[in-house]
Design an enzyme around this catalytic site. Structure first.
Site, short mmCIF file in Angstrom:
data_model
loop_
_atom_site.label_atom_id
_atom_site.label_comp_id
_atom_site.label_asym_id
_atom_site.label_seq_id
_atom_site.Cartn_x
_atom_site.Cartn_y
_atom_site.Cartn_z
N ARG A 180 0.86 -1.19 0.00
CA ARG A 180 0.00 0.00 0.00
C ARG A 180 0.89 1.24 0.00
NH1 ARG A 180 -2.00 -0.35 5.65
NH2 ARG A 180 -3.74 -1.57 4.86
N ASP A 258 -7.35 2.06 15.35
CA ASP A 258 -6.12 1.61 14.69
C ASP A 258 -6.25 1.67 13.17
OD1 ASP A 258 -7.97 -0.59 15.50
OD2 ASP A 258 -6.72 -1.76 14.14
P1 AMP Z 1 -7.74 -4.94 11.02
O1 AMP Z 1 -9.10 -5.17 11.57
O2 AMP Z 1 -7.45 -5.57 9.70
O3 AMP Z 1 -7.35 -3.49 11.03
O4 AMP Z 1 -6.73 -5.70 12.00
C1 AMP Z 1 -6.72 -5.53 13.39
C2 AMP Z 1 -5.47 -6.15 13.97
O5 AMP Z 1 -5.43 -7.55 13.71
C3 AMP Z 1 -4.19 -5.58 13.40
O6 AMP Z 1 -3.27 -5.51 14.44
C4 AMP Z 1 -3.78 -6.61 12.38
O7 AMP Z 1 -2.39 -6.58 12.14
C5 AMP Z 1 -4.23 -7.91 13.04
N1 AMP Z 1 -4.50 -8.97 12.07
C6 AMP Z 1 -5.54 -9.04 11.21
N2 AMP Z 1 -5.45 -10.17 10.47
C7 AMP Z 1 -4.34 -10.83 10.87
C8 AMP Z 1 -3.69 -12.06 10.48
N3 AMP Z 1 -4.19 -12.85 9.53
N4 AMP Z 1 -2.55 -12.38 11.12
C9 AMP Z 1 -2.04 -11.61 12.08
N5 AMP Z 1 -2.59 -10.46 12.48
C10 AMP Z 1 -3.73 -10.07 11.89
MG MG Z 2 -6.04 -2.27 10.54
#
Ligand code: AMP
Ligand code: MG
Length: 478
Positions: A180, A258
């Site tokens: 990105r 976040d």
């Molecule tokens: P998001 O809802 O995508 O913003 O993710 C929230 C948190 O979960 C962030 O800290 C991401 O890095 C972590 N996260 C989401 N999917 C994964 C994954 N498949 N493996 C590890 N961390 C994840």
């Molecule tokens: Mg995120």
């Protein structure tokens, strides 16, 4: 690589091997690399347009450092409120900052990843991204950019040949790694983490970084004024972003702290959807059972998140002054709604009554269930489109009495650059849309037969939309 201007400034923030801002990490080694999307337009703007396919894969699939850039990727540290509960265990769990560079206008851009492997913040996750998730992020960013939303761009999507297991996708699912391009990755949650650690010094250092890199006009401010003026910018730009989502008919879906950037740039696209009609309760994420992040509640979510950012900054600035800055949100949102809707309608702002018009317009859209994107398409440049609108499948709606007030307002506003109507896009039978059925119809042939033709055709259609609208994305840069 003539225009390539590396500038890995984030690295300099690290006090003790990255602490308290980031952790050095290594990328996963993938069994395979097939380039599925390469953003050549933006690659050229940052001087990476002439990379060979092999060079592209080595940097954006194997993460070999770019020249004079970060020598090792860093997972950025942050916490965040997720659906309003504080989570101190998150951070870059499947991504990292890979490189920083400057574009043609000398703005600092980050190249960050999604799906590049595990980090200290992966918790129970595999650190991976599904190919479908990657394809969806490409479609969202391309569409939003065309509609003039201040958004991160998808720079690269490479399929990586692994099998992933997911609850919300048929499994095993195909894997991918996405890169990105974004104006910073300083989330509200980064400040929240530093406040949680009571690290005043680090908050001040991060404020300095944001001012220096993204809001240089604030450089002369000192002491509490630095904190307050940065917060005011975040308030203003978050209000603008929420308004731009509304005018695009877009529901981000996961407006956790976040996922909010202090530059007010939209990023991190998961369960997003475009709304077919102006239904305020339209929800994108299946796990958003209460509709917390529904279409009509995005401004409220932005304001709530800003209050949390303000809370973190209150370690260094008085609460009353931060609250006062937060009160700028409503007027900023009204102004931004007028800007965003007039722009999308191809009209020049008229003045005082603009927000009242936007409110009436949205009320009419909600009451009639008018097809969202179609109305902007049919009435682009107001009076200059009267004939086109009368030929539309929605013409019956426009003939009703309750539209007359809106029609009058549309007709009396001055068209902005009506020559845009001469573009092929506006001669087409229908607007370019990205509703969920279309997204699924683009994905199905990829899943079934590895047929990417519908995906490519959609990107071309979005390109025509982008060129027809001719929005200058740089207008939204802080
Ligand atoms: P998001 O809802 O995508 O913003 O993710 C929230 C948190 O979960 C962030 O800290 C991401 O890095 C972590 N996260 C989401 N999917 C994964 C994954 N498949 N493996 C590890 N961390 C994840
Ligand atoms: Mg995120």
């Amino acid at each position: 690589m003539e225009n390539y201007k590396p500038d890995p400034v984030f690295e300099k923030l690290g006090l003790d091997n990255g602490a308290p801002f980031y952790d050095p990490v290594t990328a996963a080694a993938f069994p395979d690399h097939t380039v599925r999307y390469r953003n050549q337009r933006w690659a050229e703007k940052v001087g990476l347009g002439d990379l060979s396919e092999e060079g592209w894969v080595s940097h954006f699939g194997r993460f070999e450092p770019l020249p004079d850039n970060l020598q090792a990727p860093v997972a950025i540290r942050y916490h965040g409120h997720q659906f309003r509960s504080y989570n101190p265990d998150i951070g870059d769990g499947r991504g990292f900052l890979f490189a920083q560079l400057r574009d043609e206008q000398n703005r600092l851009l980050d190249l960050g990843t999604k799906g590049s492997g595990k980090t200290p913040y992966s918790r129970f996750g595999d650190g991976r991204l599904t190919l479908k998730g990657g394809v969806r992020e490409v479609l969202a960013t391309e569409m939003l950019e065309a509609q003039g939303v201040y958004t991160s761009k998808t720079f690269s999507l490479i399929e990586t040949g692994e099998k992933l297991y997911r609850e919300d996708e048929p499994s095993p699912a195909r894997s991918a790694v996405l890169v990105r391009l974004s104006h910073s990755h300083v989330r509200f949650g980064a400040f929240q983490r530093l406040a949680y650690e009571k690290n005043d010094e680090a908050i001040a250092a991060l404020v300095d970084y944001c001012i220096e890199q993204f809001y240089p006009a604030l450089a002369g401010k000192e002491g509490e004024d630095r904190i307050l003026s940065l917060f005011e910018k975040a308030v203003q730009h978050t209000a603008q972003l929420a308004a731009q989502w509304m005018a695009a008919g877009f529901v981000h879906g996961v407006l956790n702290t976040d996922n909010m950037n202090v530059t007010g740039e939209s990023f991190d696209y998961g369960p997003w959807r475009f709304a077919p009609i102006a239904d305020p309760s339209f929800t994108a994420a299946y796990f958003d059972q209460t509709g917390l992040y529904a279409f009509g509640r995005q401004a409220e979510a932005g304001a709530w998140n800003l209050a949390q950012l303000g809370g973190a900054l209150s370690l260094l600035a008085p609460v009353e002054a931060l609250n006062e800055a937060l009160r700028l949100f409503s007027p900023a949102y009204e102004e931004a709604m007028s800007d965003a809707f007039f722009r999308r309608l191809g009209l020049r702002r008229a003045g005082e009554g603009d927000f009242a018009f936007v409110t009436n317009f949205l009320r009419w859209m909600t009451e009639t269930g008018a097809p969202y994107e179609r109305v902007f398409f049919d009435w682009f440049c107001g009076s200059a489109s009267e004939d086109r609108a009368s030929q539309s499948p929605a013409a019956e709606l426009y003939a009703q009495d309750k539209f007359s007030e809106i029609r009058d307002a549309l007709s009396s506003a001055a068209p902005d650059r009506p020559e845009r109507l001469a573009r092929d896009y506006f001669k087409g039978a229908k607007p370019c849309t990205m509703l969920i059925d279309e997204v699924e119809a683009i994905w199905a042939p990829i899943a079934d037969e590895d047929d990417w033709s519908a995906f490519r055709a959609k990107l071309e259609e979005i390109g025509r939309l982008r060129e027809a609208l001719g929005f200058d994305a740089s207008r939204f840069i802080p």
